[in-house]
Design an enzyme around this catalytic site. Structure first.
Site, PDB file in Angstrom:
ATOM      1  N   PRO A  39       0.793  -1.226   0.000  1.00 15.74           N
ATOM      2  CA  PRO A  39       0.000   0.000   0.000  1.00 15.74           C
ATOM      3  C   PRO A  39       0.832   1.286   0.000  1.00 15.74           C
ATOM      4  CG  PRO A  39      -0.136  -1.108   2.128  1.00 15.74           C
ATOM      5  CD  PRO A  39       0.524  -2.071   1.172  1.00 15.74           C
ATOM      6  N   ASN A  40       0.317   2.251  -0.743  1.00 19.57           N
ATOM      7  CA  ASN A  40       0.850   3.616  -0.864  1.00 19.57           C
ATOM      8  C   ASN A  40       2.108   3.714  -1.719  1.00 19.57           C
ATOM      9  OD1 ASN A  40      -1.151   5.005   0.763  1.00 19.57           O
ATOM     10  ND2 ASN A  40      -0.263   3.906   2.499  1.00 19.57           N
TER      11      ASN A  40
ATOM     12  N   ARG B 284       5.422  12.199  -3.287  1.00 17.09           N
ATOM     13  CA  ARG B 284       5.478  12.755  -1.924  1.00 17.09           C
ATOM     14  C   ARG B 284       6.656  12.168  -1.155  1.00 17.09           C
ATOM     15  NH1 ARG B 284      -0.831  12.623  -0.100  1.00 17.09           N
ATOM     16  NH2 ARG B 284      -1.589  13.318  -2.107  1.00 17.09           N
TER      17      ARG B 284
ATOM     18  N   TYR C 267      11.731   8.411   0.708  1.00 20.35           N
ATOM     19  CA  TYR C 267      11.599   7.330  -0.276  1.00 20.35           C
ATOM     20  C   TYR C 267      12.234   7.636  -1.639  1.00 20.35           C
ATOM     21  CZ  TYR C 267       8.430   5.492   3.229  1.00 20.35           C
ATOM     22  OH  TYR C 267       7.904   5.022   4.401  1.00 20.35           O
TER      23      TYR C 267
ATOM     24  N   ASN D 118       7.661  -6.039  -1.461  1.00 20.49           N
ATOM     25  CA  ASN D 118       7.722  -4.950  -0.488  1.00 20.49           C
ATOM     26  C   ASN D 118       6.302  -4.826   0.068  1.00 20.49           C
ATOM     27  OD1 ASN D 118       7.838  -2.657   1.032  1.00 20.49           O
ATOM     28  ND2 ASN D 118       8.838  -1.395  -0.520  1.00 20.49           N
TER      29      ASN D 118
ATOM     30  N   ALA E  64       3.425  -1.046   4.589  1.00 18.39           N
ATOM     31  CA  ALA E  64       2.946  -1.035   5.975  1.00 18.39           C
ATOM     32  C   ALA E  64       2.445  -2.410   6.432  1.00 18.39           C
ATOM     33  CB  ALA E  64       1.842   0.005   6.136  1.00 18.39           C
TER      34      ALA E  64
ATOM     35  N   ASP F 277       0.900 -15.691   6.255  1.00 19.42           N
ATOM     36  CA  ASP F 277       0.354 -17.034   6.038  1.00 19.42           C
ATOM     37  C   ASP F 277       0.359 -17.406   4.557  1.00 19.42           C
ATOM     38  OD1 ASP F 277      -0.036 -17.308   8.753  1.00 19.42           O
ATOM     39  OD2 ASP F 277      -2.210 -17.007   8.689  1.00 19.42           O
TER      40      ASP F 277
ATOM     41  N   GLU G  36      12.062 -10.302   0.826  1.00 18.22           N
ATOM     42  CA  GLU G  36      11.411  -9.059   1.271  1.00 18.22           C
ATOM     43  C   GLU G  36      12.348  -7.879   1.028  1.00 18.22           C
ATOM     44  OE1 GLU G  36       9.097  -9.100   4.890  1.00 18.22           O
ATOM     45  OE2 GLU G  36      10.086  -7.242   5.541  1.00 18.22           O
TER      46      GLU G  36
ATOM     47  N   HIS H 264      12.762  -3.422   1.169  1.00 18.26           N
ATOM     48  CA  HIS H 264      12.265  -2.111   1.593  1.00 18.26           C
ATOM     49  C   HIS H 264      13.191  -1.038   1.051  1.00 18.26           C
ATOM     50  CE1 HIS H 264       9.305  -3.812   4.265  1.00 18.26           C
ATOM     51  NE2 HIS H 264      10.229  -4.666   4.664  1.00 18.26           N
ATOM     52  N   LEU H 265      12.582   0.061   0.656  1.00 12.67           N
ATOM     53  CA  LEU H 265      13.361   1.208   0.180  1.00 12.67           C
ATOM     54  C   LEU H 265      14.192   1.785   1.323  1.00 12.67           C
ATOM     55  CD1 LEU H 265      10.337   2.712  -1.677  1.00 12.67           C
ATOM     56  CD2 LEU H 265      12.440   2.022  -2.837  1.00 12.67           C
ATOM     57  N   SER H 266      13.544   2.014   2.455  1.00 17.27           N
ATOM     58  CA  SER H 266      14.209   2.646   3.601  1.00 17.27           C
ATOM     59  C   SER H 266      14.808   1.577   4.512  1.00 17.27           C
ATOM     60  CB  SER H 266      13.194   3.487   4.383  1.00 17.27           C
ATOM     61  OG  SER H 266      12.168   2.672   4.916  1.00 17.27           O
TER      62      SER H 266
ATOM     63  N   ARG I 155      14.408   3.340  11.737  1.00 19.84           N
ATOM     64  CA  ARG I 155      13.239   4.232  11.819  1.00 19.84           C
ATOM     65  C   ARG I 155      12.457   3.952  13.108  1.00 19.84           C
ATOM     66  NH1 ARG I 155      10.165   4.290   6.248  1.00 19.84           N
ATOM     67  NH2 ARG I 155       9.208   6.082   7.285  1.00 19.84           N
TER      68      ARG I 155
ATOM     69  N   ARG J 103       8.464  -0.091  13.090  1.00 13.10           N
ATOM     70  CA  ARG J 103       8.911  -0.603  11.783  1.00 13.10           C
ATOM     71  C   ARG J 103      10.017  -1.652  11.931  1.00 13.10           C
ATOM     72  NH1 ARG J 103       6.447   3.041   8.102  1.00 13.10           N
ATOM     73  NH2 ARG J 103       6.264   5.105   9.027  1.00 13.10           N
TER      74      ARG J 103
HETATM   75  O1  CA2 Z   1      10.825   1.429   3.151  1.00 16.42           O
HETATM   76  C1  CA2 Z   1       9.911   0.795   2.628  1.00 16.42           C
HETATM   77  O2  CA2 Z   1       9.976   0.323   1.501  1.00 16.42           O
HETATM   78  C2  CA2 Z   1       8.595   0.614   3.394  1.00 16.42           C
HETATM   79  O3  CA2 Z   1       8.083  -0.666   3.069  1.00 16.42           O
HETATM   80  C3  CA2 Z   1       7.670   1.704   2.904  1.00 16.42           C
HETATM   81  C4  CA2 Z   1       6.334   1.704   3.642  1.00 16.42           C
HETATM   82  C5  CA2 Z   1       6.544   1.720   5.156  1.00 16.42           C
HETATM   83  O4  CA2 Z   1       5.293   1.610   5.820  1.00 16.42           O
HETATM   84  C6  CA2 Z   1       7.448   0.592   5.601  1.00 16.42           C
HETATM   85  O5  CA2 Z   1       7.651   0.710   6.996  1.00 16.42           O
HETATM   86  C7  CA2 Z   1       8.791   0.671   4.890  1.00 16.42           C
HETATM   87  C8  CA2 Z   1       5.519   2.937   3.268  1.00 16.42           C
HETATM   88  C9  CA2 Z   1       5.230   3.056   1.785  1.00 16.42           C
HETATM   89  C10 CA2 Z   1       4.555   4.370   1.585  1.00 16.42           C
HETATM   90  O6  CA2 Z   1       5.123   4.970   0.433  1.00 16.42           O
HETATM   91  C11 CA2 Z   1       4.927   6.308   0.252  1.00 16.42           C
HETATM   92  C12 CA2 Z   1       5.483   6.845  -0.853  1.00 16.42           C
HETATM   93  C13 CA2 Z   1       5.357   8.188  -1.089  1.00 16.42           C
HETATM   94  C14 CA2 Z   1       4.637   8.981  -0.228  1.00 16.42           C
HETATM   95  C15 CA2 Z   1       4.064   8.428   0.888  1.00 16.42           C
HETATM   96  C16 CA2 Z   1       4.202   7.068   1.141  1.00 16.42           C
END
Ligand code: CA2
Length: 162
Positions: A22-23, A30, A35, A86, A89, A99, A110, A112-114, A119, A123
């Protein structure tokens, strides 16, 4: 033969399913300080090019809906060699995705960008990583490319299906 007598096959013809949670569709629009400025389309294009150079192929899918991600993981059985995911959240909350990763029998990496471990404490816990071969985080879009290579390297060392 690879180490321990296991057969080794190249990445050619391998099919990798890439799942974005998601997102992540908002990437590049943003929060570039966390990110980066790449869009999801940029990441998918880089993955497709990297896979192509290795003779493999990726299919990329993003959803904001947990059940849609579960459906895609379930449908990977028998059709994909590995998953790069990825879960965003859902990493920190989803027993359903955990599961599904368990049940599908397809090895997953798995990504993750960050660097989630640097953090907020919530997380630091991943419900999904324990059902993956491993986790790669903190390298921005390169986390996905490293994840693709890790997935291909992993499946090359699995015995071929009967
Ligand atoms: O670092 C990552 O890849 C995360 O999976 C990104 C998730 C976060 O909840 C994880 O803890 C780490 C959030 C993705 C939301 O992406 C956005 C991108 C642009 C603007 C707002 C959110």
């Amino acid at each position: 033969m690879g180490g321990r007598g296991r057969p080794v096959r190249g990445p050619e013809g391998r099919r990798i399913l890439v799942l974005h949670g998601p997102n992540l569709n908002l990437l590049g629009q943003r929060d570039p300080s966390i990110y980066g400025s790449s869009t999801l389309a940029d990441i998918d294009r880089a993955l497709a090019e990297a896979a192509d150079r290795r003779g493999a192929a990726v299919e990329c899918f993003q959803s904001n809906i947990e059940g849609e991600l579960v459906d895609r993981i379930q449908s990977a059985t028998g059709t994909f060699d590995a998953i790069v995911i990825n879960p965003a959240a859902y990493t920190h909350t989803s027993v359903a995705i955990r599961d599904a990763l368990d049940a599908c029998g397809v090895p997953a990496v798995e990504v993750h960008l960050s660097n989630v471990h640097a953090r907020e404490p919530f997380r630091h816990t991943s419900l999904t990583a324990a059902r993956c071969v491993g986790q790669i985080c903190g390298f921005g879009p390169n986390s996905y490319l490293l994840g693709l290579d890790a997935a291909l390297a992993h499946v090359e060392r699995l015995p071929p299906p009967h």
